[in-house]
Write a protein that holds these residues in place. Structure first.
Motif, PDB file in Angstrom:
ATOM      1  N   THR A  97       0.835  -1.201   0.000  1.00 64.04           N
ATOM      2  CA  THR A  97       0.000   0.000   0.000  1.00 64.04           C
ATOM      3  C   THR A  97       0.868   1.249   0.000  1.00 64.04           C
ATOM      4  O   THR A  97       2.068   1.189   0.284  1.00 64.04           O
ATOM      5  CB  THR A  97      -0.931   0.037   1.224  1.00 64.04           C
ATOM      6  OG1 THR A  97      -0.136   0.094   2.407  1.00 64.04           O
ATOM      7  CG2 THR A  97      -1.833  -1.181   1.269  1.00 64.04           C
ATOM      8  N   ALA A  98       0.262   2.384  -0.299  1.00 67.27           N
ATOM      9  CA  ALA A  98       0.985   3.650  -0.352  1.00 67.27           C
ATOM     10  C   ALA A  98       1.554   4.039   1.012  1.00 67.27           C
ATOM     11  O   ALA A  98       2.579   4.706   1.090  1.00 67.27           O
ATOM     12  CB  ALA A  98       0.057   4.753  -0.862  1.00 67.27           C
ATOM     13  N   ASP A  99       0.912   3.602   2.091  1.00 67.88           N
ATOM     14  CA  ASP A  99       1.404   3.957   3.430  1.00 67.88           C
ATOM     15  C   ASP A  99       2.411   2.938   3.968  1.00 67.88           C
ATOM     16  O   ASP A  99       2.757   2.966   5.142  1.00 67.88           O
ATOM     17  CB  ASP A  99       0.251   4.163   4.407  1.00 67.88           C
ATOM     18  CG  ASP A  99      -0.687   2.984   4.488  1.00 67.88           C
ATOM     19  OD1 ASP A  99      -0.613   2.096   3.638  1.00 67.88           O
ATOM     20  OD2 ASP A  99      -1.502   2.965   5.425  1.00 67.88           O
ATOM     21  N   GLY A 100       2.896   2.033   3.121  1.00 68.11           N
ATOM     22  CA  GLY A 100       3.994   1.157   3.497  1.00 68.11           C
ATOM     23  C   GLY A 100       3.627  -0.153   4.150  1.00 68.11           C
ATOM     24  O   GLY A 100       4.436  -0.740   4.855  1.00 68.11           O
ATOM     25  N   LEU A 101       2.416  -0.650   3.925  1.00 70.23           N
ATOM     26  CA  LEU A 101       2.035  -1.950   4.457  1.00 70.23           C
ATOM     27  C   LEU A 101       2.194  -3.014   3.377  1.00 70.23           C
ATOM     28  O   LEU A 101       1.681  -2.871   2.274  1.00 70.23           O
ATOM     29  CB  LEU A 101       0.586  -1.941   4.953  1.00 70.23           C
ATOM     30  CG  LEU A 101       0.278  -1.022   6.127  1.00 70.23           C
ATOM     31  CD1 LEU A 101      -1.186  -1.135   6.512  1.00 70.23           C
ATOM     32  CD2 LEU A 101       1.160  -1.334   7.308  1.00 70.23           C
TER      33      LEU A 101
END
Length: 176
Positions: A97-101
């Motif tokens: 994901t864009a938030d680093g998950l």
């Protein structure tokens, strides 16, 4: 001591916690006490079944399908190896994901054998699984790659080499 070598990043901060093993522990929460009671009752029924040779099937409901993984930090990349024996490559899914998950999910299907009336004991876990990892800030999320071979999923995430701003002193202002 170089703090970077310690790598204190919490990879599992967004993952649902797993219940710890409850063999002989005291002072447990009500949920863990109930789980321990369930395991003890299951063990007692299985011992009874063995004693009278009833041949009851065993289904371990206390152990979810939870693939083990290794995380290796190298100078230029992170390497994550996930053990998924018995899982087909087509049943694996990998997302960033864009938030680093980084989410690794999949499903292990139960094998069926025709001509065999039933299992006496089942110790392998089947079903869906999901592992969620929080990628460090220096991970290049756009360059994540993966390959699958012999029940091992190997994920490589390059590290961004960016010039870090040197430490700067903060001026403390006086309150009037």
């Amino acid at each position: 001591m170089d703090v970077k070598k310690l790598n204190p990043w919490n990879w599992f901060r967004h993952e649902a916690p797993q219940l710890p093993a409850v063999t002989g522990e005291r002072g447990l929460s009500p949920q863990l006490s109930l789980l321990q009671f369930h395991r003890e009752m299951e063990r007692n029924f299985l011992n009874l079944a063995r004693a009278v040779d009833m041949g009851w099937p065993h289904f371990d409901t206390a152990r979810p399908l939870w693939p083990s993984l290794d995380i290796t930090t190298k100078d230029r990349e992170y390497v994550i190896t996930v053990e998924v024996p018995g899982v087909q490559e087509k049943d694996l899914k990998l997302e960033v994901t864009a938030d680093g998950l980084l989410t690794v999910s999949g499903e292990k299907h139960q094998e069926t054998h025709k001509g065999i009336p039933g299992n006496t004991r089942v110790e392998r876990s089947y079903g869906t699984f999901s592992r969620v990892l929080s990628l460090p800030d220096d991970a290049d999320r756009d360059a994540v790659s993966a390959f699958f071979r012999n029940g091992l999923l190997t994920i490589t995430c390059p590290r961004r080499i960016e010039a870090r701003e040197p430490a700067r002193q903060i001026e403390i202002q006086k309150v009037a």
